[in-house]
Write an enzyme that holds these catalytic residues in place. Sequence first.
Site, PDB file in Angstrom:
ATOM      1  N   ASP A  10       1.518   2.410   3.722  1.00 19.92           N
ATOM      2  CA  ASP A  10       0.475   4.085   2.972  1.00 19.92           C
ATOM      3  C   ASP A  10       1.487   5.244   3.640  1.00 19.92           C
ATOM      4  O   ASP A  10       1.241   6.026   3.445  1.00 19.92           O
ATOM      5  CB  ASP A  10      -0.244   3.840   4.373  1.00 19.92           C
ATOM      6  CG  ASP A  10      -1.777   4.432   3.585  1.00 19.92           C
ATOM      7  OD1 ASP A  10      -1.686   5.160   2.819  1.00 19.92           O
ATOM      8  OD2 ASP A  10      -2.504   5.025   4.736  1.00 19.92           O
ATOM      9  N   HIS A  69      -4.676  -0.856   6.240  1.00 19.51           N
ATOM     10  CA  HIS A  69      -4.513   0.506   6.904  1.00 19.51           C
ATOM     11  C   HIS A  69      -5.310   0.138   8.443  1.00 19.51           C
ATOM     12  O   HIS A  69      -5.732   1.071   8.446  1.00 19.51           O
ATOM     13  CB  HIS A  69      -3.869   1.809   6.573  1.00 19.51           C
ATOM     14  CG  HIS A  69      -5.024   2.238   5.377  1.00 19.51           C
ATOM     15  ND1 HIS A  69      -6.050   2.125   5.958  1.00 19.51           N
ATOM     16  CD2 HIS A  69      -4.623   3.049   4.340  1.00 19.51           C
ATOM     17  CE1 HIS A  69      -6.894   2.918   4.826  1.00 19.51           C
ATOM     18  NE2 HIS A  69      -6.177   2.946   3.852  1.00 19.51           N
ATOM     19  N   HIS A  88       2.028   5.258  -1.532  1.00 21.97           N
ATOM     20  CA  HIS A  88       1.641   6.070  -2.419  1.00 21.97           C
ATOM     21  C   HIS A  88       2.789   6.784  -3.736  1.00 21.97           C
ATOM     22  O   HIS A  88       3.223   7.580  -2.174  1.00 21.97           O
ATOM     23  CB  HIS A  88       0.616   7.269  -1.464  1.00 21.97           C
ATOM     24  CG  HIS A  88      -0.848   7.747  -1.160  1.00 21.97           C
ATOM     25  ND1 HIS A  88      -2.026   7.434  -1.623  1.00 21.97           N
ATOM     26  CD2 HIS A  88      -0.794   6.517   0.246  1.00 21.97           C
ATOM     27  CE1 HIS A  88      -2.724   6.801  -1.287  1.00 21.97           C
ATOM     28  NE2 HIS A  88      -2.281   6.190   0.233  1.00 21.97           N
ATOM     29  N   HIS A 127       1.084  -1.308  -0.254  1.00 24.08           N
ATOM     30  CA  HIS A 127      -0.098  -0.190   0.013  1.00 24.08           C
ATOM     31  C   HIS A 127       0.637   1.381   0.483  1.00 24.08           C
ATOM     32  O   HIS A 127       1.450   1.833   1.087  1.00 24.08           O
ATOM     33  CB  HIS A 127      -0.885  -0.184   0.783  1.00 24.08           C
ATOM     34  CG  HIS A 127      -1.909   1.028   0.981  1.00 24.08           C
ATOM     35  ND1 HIS A 127      -3.144   1.383   1.934  1.00 24.08           N
ATOM     36  CD2 HIS A 127      -1.831   2.686   1.500  1.00 24.08           C
ATOM     37  CE1 HIS A 127      -3.865   2.298   1.420  1.00 24.08           C
ATOM     38  NE2 HIS A 127      -2.741   3.035   1.078  1.00 24.08           N
ATOM     39  N   HIS A 153     -10.666   1.618   2.002  1.00 23.78           N
ATOM     40  CA  HIS A 153     -10.004   2.476   2.636  1.00 23.78           C
ATOM     41  C   HIS A 153     -11.434   2.680   3.805  1.00 23.78           C
ATOM     42  O   HIS A 153     -12.646   2.658   3.627  1.00 23.78           O
ATOM     43  CB  HIS A 153     -10.134   3.747   2.112  1.00 23.78           C
ATOM     44  CG  HIS A 153      -9.238   4.755   3.318  1.00 23.78           C
ATOM     45  ND1 HIS A 153      -8.366   5.202   3.267  1.00 23.78           N
ATOM     46  CD2 HIS A 153     -10.408   5.280   4.246  1.00 23.78           C
ATOM     47  CE1 HIS A 153      -8.301   6.197   4.483  1.00 23.78           C
ATOM     48  NE2 HIS A 153      -9.835   5.978   5.243  1.00 23.78           N
ATOM     49  N   LYS A 181      -9.000  -0.139  -5.940  1.00 23.43           N
ATOM     50  CA  LYS A 181      -8.996   0.373  -4.099  1.00 23.43           C
ATOM     51  C   LYS A 181      -9.942   1.001  -4.450  1.00 23.43           C
ATOM     52  O   LYS A 181     -10.912   2.125  -5.354  1.00 23.43           O
ATOM     53  CB  LYS A 181      -8.300   1.572  -4.629  1.00 23.43           C
ATOM     54  CG  LYS A 181      -7.562   2.286  -3.243  1.00 23.43           C
ATOM     55  CD  LYS A 181      -7.818   1.155  -1.221  1.00 23.43           C
ATOM     56  CE  LYS A 181      -7.756   2.305  -0.834  1.00 23.43           C
ATOM     57  NZ  LYS A 181      -6.387   2.857  -1.088  1.00 23.43           N
TER      58      LYS A 181
HETATM   59  O1  DOR Z   1      -3.175   9.431   5.661  1.00 22.04           O
HETATM   60  C1  DOR Z   1      -4.036   9.006   4.532  1.00 22.04           C
HETATM   61  N1  DOR Z   1      -2.425   9.089   3.618  1.00 22.04           N
HETATM   62  N2  DOR Z   1      -4.219   8.193   4.374  1.00 22.04           N
HETATM   63  C2  DOR Z   1      -5.033   8.217   3.018  1.00 22.04           C
HETATM   64  O2  DOR Z   1      -5.983   7.116   3.312  1.00 22.04           O
HETATM   65  C3  DOR Z   1      -4.598   8.467   1.916  1.00 22.04           C
HETATM   66  C4  DOR Z   1      -3.147   9.140   1.769  1.00 22.04           C
HETATM   67  C5  DOR Z   1      -3.453   9.852   0.754  1.00 22.04           C
HETATM   68  O3  DOR Z   1      -3.168  10.090   0.472  1.00 22.04           O
HETATM   69  O4  DOR Z   1      -1.923  11.412   1.580  1.00 22.04           O
HETATM   70 ZN    ZN Z   2      -3.462   5.285   1.785  1.00 20.53          ZN
END
Ligand code: DOR
Ligand code: ZN
Length: 335
Positions: free
Chosen positions: A240, A168, A14, A12, A134, A95
């Site tokens: 995450d 998460h 980003h 997971h 999520h 997702k």
């Molecule tokens: O804290 C988070 N940041 N939770 C998420 O689900 C998305 C993520 C983000 O993309 O910044």
């Molecule tokens: Zn995330």
Amino acid sequence: MEIILDSPLDMHLHLRDGDMLQRVAPLSAQTFSAGLVMPNLVPPVTSKEMVLSYKERIQEATKGEVFEPYMTLFFRPEYDYDFLREVKEDILAIKLYPAGITTNSEDGVDNFSVEALAPVLEAMSELGIPLCVHGETNGFVMDREAEFIPIYERIAKRFPDLTIVMEHITTKEAVDALVRYDNLYATITLHHLYITLDDVAGGLLRPHLFCKPIAKRPEDRMALRKVAFMAHEKVMFGSDSAPHPRHKKEAPGCAAGVFTAPVALAALAQIFDEAGVLDNLQKFVSDNARRIYGVTPPKKEVTLLKEPFEVPPSYGDVVPMFGGETLRWRVGSVL
Ligand code: DOR
Ligand code: ZN
């Protein structure tokens, strides 16, 4: 003391786009062999073309490293079977975000009746595409995940062949649900193994630890640690890691997300070592995900050493978890 990990996976992740992608993607690619890349770009990744061009940009940004980006599609209730059949070969999962629940999720789902979601879930189940969720309602912030559990249960019961990943997880309620349904699995982040709400807001506010779902109570953290430390077969590591530029974090309206990519493996080794369960780290950070997703990641051997790691205070304008602190483990060699 050292531990050698075989092809660690971050299920997971980003990576963003543009300059941020250039900055953060190499940091994951240096130590992880593959990662499941989230689709919450602006606009979100909702077509085959978007998946393929994003994948290319990631590969360009991580050139020279052994790293496979596992791609995801942003869940939309109107996807039809033919579209999903076409895109299946390019993605590992879809997702689902509730609308407006977190960063760039405005185009998410606002009707969670199983009937509204059934056509897409039916198709995903038939095609063998896992659903990553999520799982938060828009209720009171501490209760959002627990309130979402009945939705997980409805989907899990109605689609027993659909692989569902509770992303998460942060609560003991989620851990309990996970073991009740054969087709439920979960990712656990680094930061939720380390912190509780006290670390975020119990003293001076620490915006770089602010994330969604918000860190919860000590007993919740204990429940997460229990299943992570035993490398329970239904849980896997998903950082995450969610970078935001400093001005978006140190702001009156702080963006949610903890940036952990560059410290993840060292900090995992540290906490597994402290718990006396270092031998279970391989399963938590690779083997379980391989089995759950049925993937064979590229080969990468990462040696972690029990030696001090002074974490940089920032990577460009992004502040990592443990920035400026010293961890007791560090990445040695990567082969
Ligand atoms: O804290 C988070 N940041 N939770 C998420 O689900 C998305 C993520 C983000 O993309 O910044
Ligand atoms: Zn995330």
